[in-house]
Write a protein that holds these residues in place. Structure first.
Motif, short mmCIF file in Angstrom:
data_model
loop_
_atom_site.label_atom_id
_atom_site.label_comp_id
_atom_site.label_asym_id
_atom_site.label_seq_id
_atom_site.Cartn_x
_atom_site.Cartn_y
_atom_site.Cartn_z
N LEU A 152 7.76 -8.45 5.88
CA LEU A 152 7.12 -7.22 6.32
C LEU A 152 8.07 -6.07 6.02
O LEU A 152 9.24 -6.10 6.40
N ARG A 153 7.55 -5.04 5.34
CA ARG A 153 8.40 -3.96 4.86
C ARG A 153 7.74 -2.61 5.11
O ARG A 153 6.56 -2.42 4.80
N PHE A 154 8.51 -1.67 5.67
CA PHE A 154 8.06 -0.30 5.87
C PHE A 154 9.05 0.64 5.19
O PHE A 154 10.23 0.63 5.53
N GLU A 156 5.65 13.24 -2.45
CA GLU A 156 6.81 12.94 -1.62
C GLU A 156 6.40 11.87 -0.60
O GLU A 156 5.25 11.80 -0.19
N ILE A 157 7.35 11.06 -0.19
CA ILE A 157 7.02 9.95 0.69
C ILE A 157 6.40 10.43 2.00
O ILE A 157 5.52 9.76 2.57
N PHE A 174 3.67 -8.21 3.15
CA PHE A 174 2.94 -6.98 3.40
C PHE A 174 3.92 -5.83 3.42
O PHE A 174 4.94 -5.88 4.12
N GLY A 175 3.64 -4.80 2.63
CA GLY A 175 4.52 -3.64 2.55
C GLY A 175 3.74 -2.35 2.59
O GLY A 175 2.63 -2.26 2.08
N ILE A 176 4.36 -1.32 3.18
CA ILE A 176 3.75 -0.01 3.33
C ILE A 176 4.78 1.05 2.95
O ILE A 176 5.93 0.97 3.38
N ARG A 177 4.36 2.05 2.16
CA ARG A 177 5.23 3.21 1.89
C ARG A 177 4.57 4.45 2.47
O ARG A 177 3.40 4.72 2.19
N ILE A 191 0.84 -1.19 0.00
CA ILE A 191 0.00 0.00 0.00
C ILE A 191 0.88 1.25 0.00
O ILE A 191 1.70 1.44 0.90
N GLY A 192 0.72 2.08 -1.05
CA GLY A 192 1.45 3.35 -1.09
C GLY A 192 2.52 3.40 -2.16
O GLY A 192 3.53 4.08 -1.99
#
Length: 318
Positions: A156-158, A113-114, A135-138, A104-105
Motif C-alpha cells: 500500500l503506497r501513498f 503538481e502533486i 494499491f498506490g495513490i498519488r 491511481i494518479g
C-alpha cells in the motif's frame, strides 16, 4: 532527479502506454505489462477524453488477463476528482478477474503538481477486488481512506505533498493481515498534510500489521518527531527495511534513532534527502554498516535563511 515521475513498472511488470500504442502497433499480451491509461486533453493523442480511452481499452484487450493498471491523467485532474476512475474500475470488476495491482494518479509535474491532483474515496477499489495485492495513490487533495478489511493486499503506497491525517487514521484502523510493504508520504501542513505522530502511533505497534516488513514514513516536515517515535517503536523488531527519507530530518532525529532500539537487523535504512550533518551521518554509518545494513544518506537538503531563520524543505510539497 524528480521524486514525482511516471511509473516505469507496477507489480513487477513494465508500464505500457495504451493510448500511444493503440492503432499504431500490436498490443502485448494482457498479462505481460502494466497497462498505463492516460488521456491528455492537450496532446496529439486521439484520446483526449478518458471515457473514450477506457471504452477502447475494454474493447481491445483481453481483460481476463490484465494483472496491473496504472491510471494517469484522466483529463483536468485539478478539476475532476478520481471518483470517476474508481467507479469505472469497480464497474469492470467482473471482467478484470486477474487484476492484482492498481495505481491511481500517475501524473508528473508537467501534467499537474502533486497537490493539484484531486482524489476521492478510493477504498471501493479494494472492496471490488478482494484479491488485489498492490494499491498506490498519488495526490492527497480530497483523498479519503476509511478503514477497510482486505485479506490479500501486500503493498500500500501513498504519494502526497500533503496527506490528510484522516487518511493515516483510516490506514491505521484497517485490517490488512497480508500487508508487507507500507509507504506513506506525509507532506506538509500547507498542502493538507496534518497527520501527527499520534496518528501514526497504531502503525508503530508490533502486530498491527503482522506481515509488515517494510515501513516508509517519508516526506514529512515533522521527520525528527517521527524518527524519535520510531526509535522506540515495537514494530521495528519485525521490519527488514525502514525508510524515513525525503523529509526534514536533522541531527536531532538521527540521534534519536541512534539512541533507540537496535537497528542492526535491518537490511536497509533509507534517510536520503536529509539535513543531517556529516559527523552524525558518520556515526550512523559506523553503527550500522558493519552489521550489513545498507544506509542511504545521500541528497542533502537545501536550506534557505531569512532574517536569521533557517528554512528546510521536504522533497515534495506542492
Amino acid at each position: 532527479m524528480s521524486h514525482v515521475e511516471h511509473l516505469q513498472e507496477l507489480h513487477g511488470l513494465p508500464a505500457f502506454d495504451f493510448a500511444e500504442a493503440v492503432g499504431q502497433r500490436e498490443l502485448p499480451e494482457a498479462g505481460a505489462v502494466a497497462w498505463r491509461l492516460a488521456a491528455d486533453p492537450y496532446g496529439d493523442s486521439p484520446y483526449g477524453d478518458f471515457d473514450d480511452l477506457w471504452k477502447q481499452f475494454l474493447d481491445s484487450v483481453d481483460l481476463s488477463g490484465v494483472r496491473a493498471i496504472i491510471v494517469g491523467q484522466w483529463g483536468e485532474a485539478y478539476d475532476d476528482d478520481s471518483s470517476g476512475i474508481v467507479r469505472r474500475l469497480v464497474d469492470a470488476r467482473d471482467r478484470l478477474t486477474a487484476l492484482r495491482a492498481v495505481f491511481i494518479g500517475d501524473l508528473e509535474m508537467e501534467e499537474a503538481e502533486i497537490s493539484w491532483i484531486q482524489q476521492s474515496d478510493v477504498t471501493p477499489v479494494l472492496e471490488a477486488y478482494p484479491l488485489l495485492e498492490e494499491f498506490g495513490i498519488r495526490g492527497g487533495t480530497g483523498l479519503r481512506f476509511p478503514a477497510v478489511r482486505h485479506q490479500h493486499l501486500h503493498r500500500l503506497r501513498f504519494e502526497a505533498g500533503g496527506l490528510p491525517g484522516e487518511v493515516v487514521r483510516g490506514v491505521a484502523a484497517s485490517e490488512l493481515p497480508a500487508l508487507e510493504d507500507l509507504d506513506i508520504w506525509l507532506g506538509v501542513v500547507e498542502y493538507g498534510g496534518d497527520a501527527s505522530v499520534a496518528d501514526l502511533a497504531p502503525l508503530l505497534t508490533q502486530g498491527r500489521f503482522p506481515a509488515l516488513r517494510h515501513l516508509g514514513l517519508r516526506n514529512s516536515e515533522i521527520q525528527d518527531e517521527i524518527a524519535a517515535a520510531v526509535a522506540g517503536a515495537p514494530v521495528i523488531a519485525q521490519l527488514t527495511s525502514l525508510d524515513l527519507s525525503m523529509g526534514v530530518l536533522t541531527d536531532e532525529g538521527a540521534t534519536a534513532l541512534l539512541g533507540g532500539q537496535p537497528l542492526t537487523h535491518l537490511t536497509r535504512l533509507d534517510l536520503h534527502h536529509n539535513y543531517v550533518t556529516e559527523p552524525v551521518a558518520r556515526r550512523i554509518r559506523e553503527a550500522l554498516e558493519p552489521s550489513g545494513v545498507a544506509v542511504d544518506l545521500s541528497e542533502p537538503g537545501d536550506t534557505w535563511e531569512d532574517d536569521g531563520v533557517v528554512h528546510r524543505f521536504t522533497a515534495v510539497a506542492e
